[in-house]
Motif scaffolding. Structure first.
Motif, PDB file in Angstrom:
ATOM      1  N   LEU A 387     -11.350   3.218  15.146  1.00  0.00           N
ATOM      2  CA  LEU A 387     -10.535   2.230  14.443  1.00  0.00           C
ATOM      3  C   LEU A 387     -10.195   2.696  13.033  1.00  0.00           C
ATOM      4  N   LYS A 388     -11.131   3.375  12.387  1.00  0.00           N
ATOM      5  CA  LYS A 388     -10.833   3.914  11.058  1.00  0.00           C
ATOM      6  C   LYS A 388      -9.756   4.995  11.137  1.00  0.00           C
ATOM      7  N   LYS A 389      -9.843   5.849  12.155  1.00  0.00           N
ATOM      8  CA  LYS A 389      -8.819   6.886  12.313  1.00  0.00           C
ATOM      9  C   LYS A 389      -7.436   6.254  12.460  1.00  0.00           C
ATOM     10  N   MET A 390      -7.368   5.187  13.235  1.00  0.00           N
ATOM     11  CA  MET A 390      -6.090   4.515  13.444  1.00  0.00           C
ATOM     12  C   MET A 390      -5.546   3.939  12.146  1.00  0.00           C
ATOM     13  N   ASN A 391      -6.413   3.287  11.385  1.00  0.00           N
ATOM     14  CA  ASN A 391      -5.983   2.736  10.100  1.00  0.00           C
ATOM     15  C   ASN A 391      -5.528   3.834   9.151  1.00  0.00           C
ATOM     16  N   ASP A 392      -6.243   4.943   9.145  1.00  0.00           N
ATOM     17  CA  ASP A 392      -5.889   6.057   8.260  1.00  0.00           C
ATOM     18  C   ASP A 392      -4.540   6.663   8.649  1.00  0.00           C
ATOM     19  N   ILE A 393      -4.255   6.709   9.935  1.00  0.00           N
ATOM     20  CA  ILE A 393      -2.957   7.214  10.391  1.00  0.00           C
ATOM     21  C   ILE A 393      -1.835   6.323   9.874  1.00  0.00           C
ATOM     22  N   ALA A 394      -2.051   5.004   9.934  1.00  0.00           N
ATOM     23  CA  ALA A 394      -1.043   4.064   9.420  1.00  0.00           C
ATOM     24  C   ALA A 394      -0.825   4.269   7.934  1.00  0.00           C
ATOM     25  N   VAL A 395      -1.909   4.375   7.178  1.00  0.00           N
ATOM     26  CA  VAL A 395      -1.814   4.546   5.722  1.00  0.00           C
ATOM     27  C   VAL A 395      -1.101   5.859   5.379  1.00  0.00           C
ATOM     28  N   SER A 396      -1.413   6.937   6.106  1.00  0.00           N
ATOM     29  CA  SER A 396      -0.794   8.241   5.835  1.00  0.00           C
ATOM     30  C   SER A 396       0.708   8.231   6.095  1.00  0.00           C
ATOM     31  N   ALA A 397       1.153   7.270   6.945  1.00  0.00           N
ATOM     32  CA  ALA A 397       2.578   7.162   7.262  1.00  0.00           C
ATOM     33  C   ALA A 397       3.290   6.143   6.374  1.00  0.00           C
ATOM     34  N   GLY A 398       2.592   5.630   5.374  1.00  0.00           N
ATOM     35  CA  GLY A 398       3.185   4.635   4.486  1.00  0.00           C
ATOM     36  C   GLY A 398       3.026   3.217   4.981  1.00  0.00           C
ATOM     37  N   GLY A 399       2.104   3.020   5.955  1.00  0.00           N
ATOM     38  CA  GLY A 399       1.846   1.688   6.479  1.00  0.00           C
ATOM     39  C   GLY A 399       0.499   1.158   6.032  1.00  0.00           C
ATOM     40  N   ILE A 400       0.046   0.104   6.673  1.00  0.00           N
ATOM     41  CA  ILE A 400      -1.231  -0.533   6.347  1.00  0.00           C
ATOM     42  C   ILE A 400      -1.843  -1.111   7.617  1.00  0.00           C
ATOM     43  N   PRO A 401      -3.150  -1.370   7.605  1.00  0.00           N
ATOM     44  CA  PRO A 401      -3.715  -2.193   8.678  1.00  0.00           C
ATOM     45  C   PRO A 401      -3.090  -3.585   8.603  1.00  0.00           C
ATOM     46  N   TYR A 402      -2.842  -4.192   9.770  1.00  0.00           N
ATOM     47  CA  TYR A 402      -2.230  -5.519   9.802  1.00  0.00           C
ATOM     48  C   TYR A 402      -3.337  -6.564   9.753  1.00  0.00           C
ATOM     49  N   GLY A 403      -3.485  -7.213   8.610  1.00  0.00           N
ATOM     50  CA  GLY A 403      -4.546  -8.199   8.440  1.00  0.00           C
ATOM     51  C   GLY A 403      -5.801  -7.575   7.857  1.00  0.00           C
ATOM     52  N   THR A 404      -6.638  -8.419   7.261  1.00  0.00           N
ATOM     53  CA  THR A 404      -7.834  -7.922   6.581  1.00  0.00           C
ATOM     54  C   THR A 404      -9.108  -8.424   7.246  1.00  0.00           C
ATOM     55  N   GLY A 405      -9.334  -9.736   7.202  1.00  0.00           N
ATOM     56  CA  GLY A 405     -10.554 -10.281   7.773  1.00  0.00           C
ATOM     57  C   GLY A 405     -11.773  -9.623   7.171  1.00  0.00           C
ATOM     58  N   LEU A 406     -12.722  -9.285   8.028  1.00  0.00           N
ATOM     59  CA  LEU A 406     -13.934  -8.592   7.606  1.00  0.00           C
ATOM     60  C   LEU A 406     -13.816  -7.089   7.851  1.00  0.00           C
ATOM     61  N   TRP A 407     -13.314  -6.730   9.035  1.00  0.00           N
ATOM     62  CA  TRP A 407     -13.311  -5.330   9.441  1.00  0.00           C
ATOM     63  C   TRP A 407     -12.419  -4.445   8.579  1.00  0.00           C
ATOM     64  N   ASN A 408     -11.308  -4.966   8.114  1.00  0.00           N
ATOM     65  CA  ASN A 408     -10.383  -4.136   7.338  1.00  0.00           C
ATOM     66  C   ASN A 408     -10.567  -4.276   5.833  1.00  0.00           C
ATOM     67  N   SER A 409     -11.658  -4.903   5.408  1.00  0.00           N
ATOM     68  CA  SER A 409     -11.874  -5.087   3.968  1.00  0.00           C
ATOM     69  C   SER A 409     -11.949  -3.768   3.190  1.00  0.00           C
ATOM     70  N   PRO A 410     -12.375  -2.633   3.789  1.00  0.00           N
ATOM     71  CA  PRO A 410     -12.326  -1.384   3.020  1.00  0.00           C
ATOM     72  C   PRO A 410     -10.897  -0.979   2.631  1.00  0.00           C
ATOM     73  N   TYR A 411      -9.905  -1.578   3.278  1.00  0.00           N
ATOM     74  CA  TYR A 411      -8.506  -1.221   3.014  1.00  0.00           C
ATOM     75  C   TYR A 411      -7.779  -2.282   2.188  1.00  0.00           C
ATOM     76  N   VAL A 412      -8.515  -3.224   1.624  1.00  0.00           N
ATOM     77  CA  VAL A 412      -7.865  -4.344   0.956  1.00  0.00           C
ATOM     78  C   VAL A 412      -6.956  -3.894  -0.180  1.00  0.00           C
ATOM     79  N   ASN A 413      -7.326  -2.834  -0.888  1.00  0.00           N
ATOM     80  CA  ASN A 413      -6.488  -2.350  -1.982  1.00  0.00           C
ATOM     81  C   ASN A 413      -5.173  -1.786  -1.460  1.00  0.00           C
ATOM     82  N   LYS A 414      -5.222  -1.168  -0.279  1.00  0.00           N
ATOM     83  CA  LYS A 414      -4.003  -0.651   0.348  1.00  0.00           C
ATOM     84  C   LYS A 414      -3.145  -1.802   0.874  1.00  0.00           C
ATOM     85  N   ILE A 415      -3.790  -2.794   1.470  1.00  0.00           N
ATOM     86  CA  ILE A 415      -3.072  -3.908   2.096  1.00  0.00           C
ATOM     87  C   ILE A 415      -2.362  -4.775   1.052  1.00  0.00           C
TER      88      ILE A 415
END
Length: 480
Positions: A387-415
């Protein structure tokens, strides 16, 4: 810690429970939680309440604020990010009984609706009155109005009518201190998409539209990913109501669920849907015909397209393919969709299913999904690293994880972005100074150990080490 919840019985009667079994039912959402999470958080609430009015919600919040008890709002739990899972025990507020109002104004084309009403019911009532929603979630049979408004808000129809947040004309919300307050269209941003961390939405006023005279779905197939990626951008220019897509592996999963032994004969497929008046739809279909003639595109029978469109409300039936289905949820630039899908394909996962939708002229949702087994501890824990690899792929392409909740909180600054995070954090401190409402979500974990575990650098390091450890474990057959 023991709280005198009997004080709430005078307000709620038998709509409060502290029964351990009942409370345990509220300790997860759509996705299973690895057991290690229970070492970091108290995911089982101390009590569950089911309010029916804003006044009852207000009394619960006053009680919680006075006693410094966390409150986790919960609707139908159709997300898989842990956003409605308690982290500090406390009270789970089940909003499903807040479903007693649907007030339509046909002249204004608006509807005032309670937060606990499910979207499919709302659409049905609107249709009877010659109206329709502009956009709605694919989980409409169970997702509630308040729950989806608290999420990022992309769904069916977003391509044509934009995010549901832009259709909210006003709302009523209960604040962490128990105050019941109305908000105008300009103030809605305090609560929309904030995942229940700043206030509890109780009622909203939505813009709606005329019931479309004609609906025309079309199912296209492609032997090449490149052709699929080119055509999907051409389709956006036709301004359809909705565009969704899936790869061969996802279609195979669906066939397995349905007991269909045939294999998909395509690499990708697109379902494009036009709606509006008959003339408008006919013109769009004529333009679509020109795209079809360009070659390299298969066209499925109209009956199959209608069937696929009718199944749009059942995306989670794929979970029956289990035993456990894990999925990423990414928001990426449409222009980078081909690149993102190619990179996802390089992750070492057998049978990676991919489905998604186009949600604006330049953005697409990508949902990569794969099978594991939560009953097998090692397999499940190590499967989470993807799941982290998938999120990192999105970020590297100029995207973000969709939604934060608990699991994506490490990406909150990106989101949220640096300024967005600063603004939201300031609002949270102002509205909820004691961090009562849905703590450790959306803006990141605040408890000492979890905040360290979910810190971006520590999270990244742990996933990196998991990847290194996975290679010998896979070699000796301990994990897949």
């Amino acid at each position: 810690m023991n709280y005198n919840f009997k004080l709430l019985e005078d307000v709620l009667g038998n709509r409060i429970t502290t029964d351990e079994f009942e409370c345990a039912l509220y300790s997860t959402d759509l996705a299973p939680l690895p057991g290690i999470i229970n070492l970091l958080f108290k995911t089982t609430p101390d009590a569950v309440v089911r309010p029916e009015t804003p006044e009852e919600i207000s009394e619960v919040m006053k009680f919680a604020n006075k006693n410094r008890i966390s409150v986790t709002p919960r609707a139908s739990a159709t997300s898989a990010l842990g956003g409605c899972v308690p982290t500090r025990g406390g009270i789970v507020m089940d909003m499903s009984s807040m479903d007693n109002k649907i007030e339509i104004n046909e002249k204004e084309r608006t509807v005032i609706v309670s937060c606990g009403v499910v979207w499919k019911k709302l659409e049905k009532v609107l249709n009877i009155n010659g109206l329709a929603l502009m956009t709605y979630p694919s989980s409409s049979p169970s997702a509630t109005v308040g729950g989806w408004l608290s999420s990022p808000g992309c769904g069916v129809g977003t391509l044509k009518y934009r995010r549901v947040h832009e259709q909210v004309l006003g709302m009523e919300a209960v604040l962490p201190d128990g105050e019941i307050k109305g908000y105008s269209e300009k103030e809605n941003h305090k609560f929309l998409g904030s995942e229940g961390t700043t206030g509890i939405i109780t009622m909203v006023k939505l813009k709606v539209r005329e019931l479309p005279e004609s609906v025309s779905p079309h199912l296209l197939t492609f032997d090449s990913q490149e052709k699929f990626a080119d055509v999907i951008q051409e389709l956006v220019e036709l301004k359809p109501f909705n565009i969704s897509y899936a790869n061969r592996a996802y279609a195979q999963m669906m066939k397995d669920v349905q007991g269909d032994n045939t294999n998909p004969d395509f690499e990708f497929r697109i379902l494009v849907v036009f709606d509006g008046n008959k003339k408008e739809v006919a013109e769009s279909v004529k333009k679509l015909y020109k795209i079809k003639k360009s070659g390299g595109i298969g066209v499925e029978p109209a009956e199959l397209a209608e069937e696929e469109w009718g199944d749009r409300f059942n995306p989670m039936r794929i979970k029956r393919r289990g035993p456990t289905l894990l999925a990423g949820d990414l928001l990426v630039p449409l222009s980078r969709l081909n690149t993102v899908i190619s990179k996802l394909g390089k992750i070492n996962i057998n049978g990676l299913g991919i489905e998604g939708s186009v949600v604006s002229e330049n953005k697409a949702i990508v949902m990569p999904m794969y099978l594991t087994d939560e009953r097998k501890f090692m397999d499940f824990i190590f499967a989470l690293r993807h799941l982290k690899k998938m999120n990192d792929i999105a970020v590297s392409a100029g995207g973000i994880p969709y939604g934060t909740g608990l699991w994506n909180s490490p990406y909150v600054n990106k989101i949220l972005g640096g300024e967005g995070l600063k603004e939201k954090t300031g609002l949270k401190k102002k509205i909820d100074p004691h961090n009562i409402l849905n703590p450790d979500k959306y803006l990141g974990a605040k408890l000492a150990i979890p905040s360290l575990v979910f810190h971006p650098k520590m999270y990244g390091l742990s996933m990196f080490l998991a990847e290194i450890a996975a290679k010998p474990l896979r070699f000796v057959g301990l994990i897949k």
